[in-house]
Write a protein that holds these residues in place. Sequence first.
Motif, short mmCIF file in Angstrom:
data_model
loop_
_atom_site.label_atom_id
_atom_site.label_comp_id
_atom_site.label_asym_id
_atom_site.label_seq_id
_atom_site.Cartn_x
_atom_site.Cartn_y
_atom_site.Cartn_z
N LEU A 190 0.82 -1.19 0.00
CA LEU A 190 0.00 0.00 0.00
C LEU A 190 0.87 1.25 0.00
CD1 LEU A 190 -2.98 0.90 0.10
CD2 LEU A 190 -2.82 0.89 2.60
N PHE A 191 2.10 1.11 0.47
CA PHE A 191 3.04 2.23 0.53
C PHE A 191 4.30 1.88 -0.26
CE2 PHE A 191 0.55 2.04 4.40
CZ PHE A 191 0.04 3.33 4.50
N MET A 192 4.78 2.82 -1.04
CA MET A 192 5.97 2.60 -1.84
C MET A 192 7.26 2.91 -1.08
SD MET A 192 4.96 1.38 -4.72
CE MET A 192 3.75 0.49 -3.71
N GLN A 193 7.14 3.67 0.01
CA GLN A 193 8.28 4.03 0.85
C GLN A 193 7.84 4.02 2.31
OE1 GLN A 193 9.16 7.53 -2.28
NE2 GLN A 193 10.43 7.66 -0.48
N TRP A 194 8.78 4.35 3.18
CA TRP A 194 8.45 4.52 4.60
C TRP A 194 8.42 6.01 4.90
CZ3 TRP A 194 11.17 6.12 9.15
CH2 TRP A 194 10.50 5.80 10.35
N HIS A 195 7.27 6.51 5.37
CA HIS A 195 7.09 7.93 5.60
C HIS A 195 6.83 8.20 7.09
CE1 HIS A 195 6.85 8.50 1.29
NE2 HIS A 195 5.84 7.67 1.22
N VAL A 196 7.25 9.37 7.52
CA VAL A 196 7.00 9.83 8.89
C VAL A 196 6.32 11.19 8.81
CG1 VAL A 196 7.99 10.33 11.15
CG2 VAL A 196 9.10 8.66 9.65
N SER A 197 5.27 11.35 9.60
CA SER A 197 4.53 12.61 9.59
C SER A 197 4.09 12.96 11.00
CB SER A 197 3.32 12.52 8.67
OG SER A 197 2.61 13.75 8.65
N ALA A 198 4.35 14.19 11.41
CA ALA A 198 3.89 14.68 12.71
C ALA A 198 2.50 15.28 12.54
CB ALA A 198 4.87 15.71 13.26
N ILE A 199 1.57 14.86 13.39
CA ILE A 199 0.18 15.30 13.29
C ILE A 199 -0.10 16.31 14.39
CG2 ILE A 199 -2.23 14.58 13.25
CD1 ILE A 199 -0.54 13.52 10.94
N LYS A 200 -0.47 17.51 13.99
CA LYS A 200 -0.87 18.55 14.92
C LYS A 200 -2.33 18.88 14.64
CE LYS A 200 3.82 20.41 15.04
NZ LYS A 200 4.69 21.59 14.80
N VAL A 201 -3.20 18.03 15.21
CA VAL A 201 -4.62 18.12 14.90
C VAL A 201 -5.25 19.27 15.66
CG1 VAL A 201 -6.78 16.85 14.79
CG2 VAL A 201 -4.61 15.64 14.59
N LYS A 234 9.61 12.99 -0.65
CA LYS A 234 9.91 12.96 0.78
C LYS A 234 8.74 12.42 1.60
CE LYS A 234 13.32 16.69 0.75
NZ LYS A 234 13.70 18.01 1.30
N GLY A 235 7.55 12.55 1.08
CA GLY A 235 6.40 12.05 1.82
C GLY A 235 5.32 13.09 1.97
N PRO A 236 4.29 12.80 2.76
CA PRO A 236 3.16 13.72 2.89
C PRO A 236 3.49 14.96 3.71
CG PRO A 236 2.90 11.84 4.35
CD PRO A 236 4.11 11.55 3.52
N GLY A 237 4.59 14.95 4.47
CA GLY A 237 4.92 16.12 5.28
C GLY A 237 4.10 16.16 6.56
N ASP A 238 4.15 17.29 7.23
CA ASP A 238 3.47 17.45 8.51
C ASP A 238 2.17 18.24 8.41
OD1 ASP A 238 5.58 16.07 9.62
OD2 ASP A 238 6.65 17.87 10.27
N ASN A 239 1.60 18.31 7.22
CA ASN A 239 0.35 19.07 7.05
C ASN A 239 -0.80 18.17 6.60
OD1 ASN A 239 1.43 18.55 4.54
ND2 ASN A 239 0.79 20.50 3.64
N LEU A 240 -0.79 16.92 7.04
CA LEU A 240 -1.88 16.02 6.67
C LEU A 240 -3.21 16.49 7.22
CD1 LEU A 240 -0.47 12.37 6.94
CD2 LEU A 240 -1.48 13.47 4.95
N HIS A 241 -3.19 17.18 8.37
CA HIS A 241 -4.45 17.66 8.95
C HIS A 241 -5.08 18.75 8.08
CE1 HIS A 241 -1.36 20.42 10.48
NE2 HIS A 241 -2.31 21.33 10.54
N GLN A 242 -4.30 19.31 7.14
CA GLN A 242 -4.83 20.30 6.22
C GLN A 242 -5.18 19.67 4.87
OE1 GLN A 242 -1.80 23.30 6.01
NE2 GLN A 242 -2.23 24.12 8.06
N VAL A 243 -4.36 18.69 4.46
CA VAL A 243 -4.57 18.05 3.15
C VAL A 243 -5.73 17.06 3.19
CG1 VAL A 243 -3.49 16.62 1.37
CG2 VAL A 243 -2.14 18.34 2.58
N ALA A 244 -5.76 16.21 4.21
CA ALA A 244 -6.81 15.18 4.30
C ALA A 244 -7.29 15.05 5.74
CB ALA A 244 -6.28 13.85 3.77
N PRO A 245 -7.94 16.06 6.29
CA PRO A 245 -8.36 16.01 7.70
C PRO A 245 -9.41 14.93 7.97
CG PRO A 245 -9.32 17.91 6.60
CD PRO A 245 -8.32 17.32 5.64
N GLU A 246 -10.23 14.62 6.95
CA GLU A 246 -11.28 13.62 7.15
C GLU A 246 -10.74 12.19 7.21
OE1 GLU A 246 -10.47 13.92 2.83
OE2 GLU A 246 -10.72 15.34 4.48
N LEU A 247 -9.47 12.00 6.84
CA LEU A 247 -8.87 10.66 6.84
C LEU A 247 -7.98 10.41 8.06
CD1 LEU A 247 -7.85 10.37 3.07
CD2 LEU A 247 -9.93 9.56 4.19
N LEU A 248 -7.82 11.41 8.90
CA LEU A 248 -6.96 11.27 10.07
C LEU A 248 -7.75 10.77 11.27
CD1 LEU A 248 -4.64 14.40 9.95
CD2 LEU A 248 -4.06 12.03 9.43
#
Length: 253
Positions: A142-153, A194-208
């Motif tokens: 499901l993932f092509m790499q290993w990613h790390v992301s900090a979530i500040k919800v 590099k990966g999704p970064g630390d802004n997943l709560h802005q890009v896909a908040p409904e999936l967190l």
Amino acid sequence: MTYMAHNQKSSKKHFQVDPLLMPKVPRTNYMHLQEEKNRLQLKKFLLHRMFLVGHIKANIEKKEISEYYEQLFQSILKHHLGEAVTGLLLIYSSTFLHILETSNGTLFRILLDYVAREKEEKEFMIQNVKIIVASHNIPTRLFMQWHVSAIKVPVLYLEDVTQSQSLAEVTTDFLTMTHKLGLHLFKTVKVGAKGPGDNLHQVAPELLLPEQTIQYLCKSEEFMDPATFLNMYNRPIHVTLDSEIVWPAPSRF
């Protein structure tokens, strides 16, 4: 003597199998089919996926956790031939969600390292780890790499719904949302990025997942910790057949 020798020669001819009578259809089995499937997919090992949750020590930076795992992955690949690790590590304020995709042997060594560090270090950076589910022999990554992301919800997404749901419902929502998030990253993150970064709560908040969900799963006694999982993994399987149970019990004189 001549008669016996003649009989032996004739008997050898009698038991020889005529090549014309050999079956023309190649015979195979399920193991051969699986090996051929893996060969066509360039897979040397069966692929597994594991979902982990846990707490992180206070005042631990994202960089410290990511460096620990990266060094661990490299060390395992040097001493153990296996599939490379891909997946996603989401770091919340006090908890984390980790999805790992690799071979069974590599997963075993990752859990083994955590158990060893937990015993050696009084306050290891990762604590109270629980294994939510382990999927074996998955067809593709499901993932092509290993990613790390900090979530500040933001507070807007911290509504706690675990109080009104059962464990089965929380677990179902957990797996559904993590798979949707994985599919989203699979479609949007390019290989080598590099990966999704630390802004997943802005890009896909409904999936967190809300952090309360992860905290709820960490407290659930129904899920195994790595030490219990490894003990079960190493435990030999003893099967008692019905034929081994005899009554009355045999007595010795």
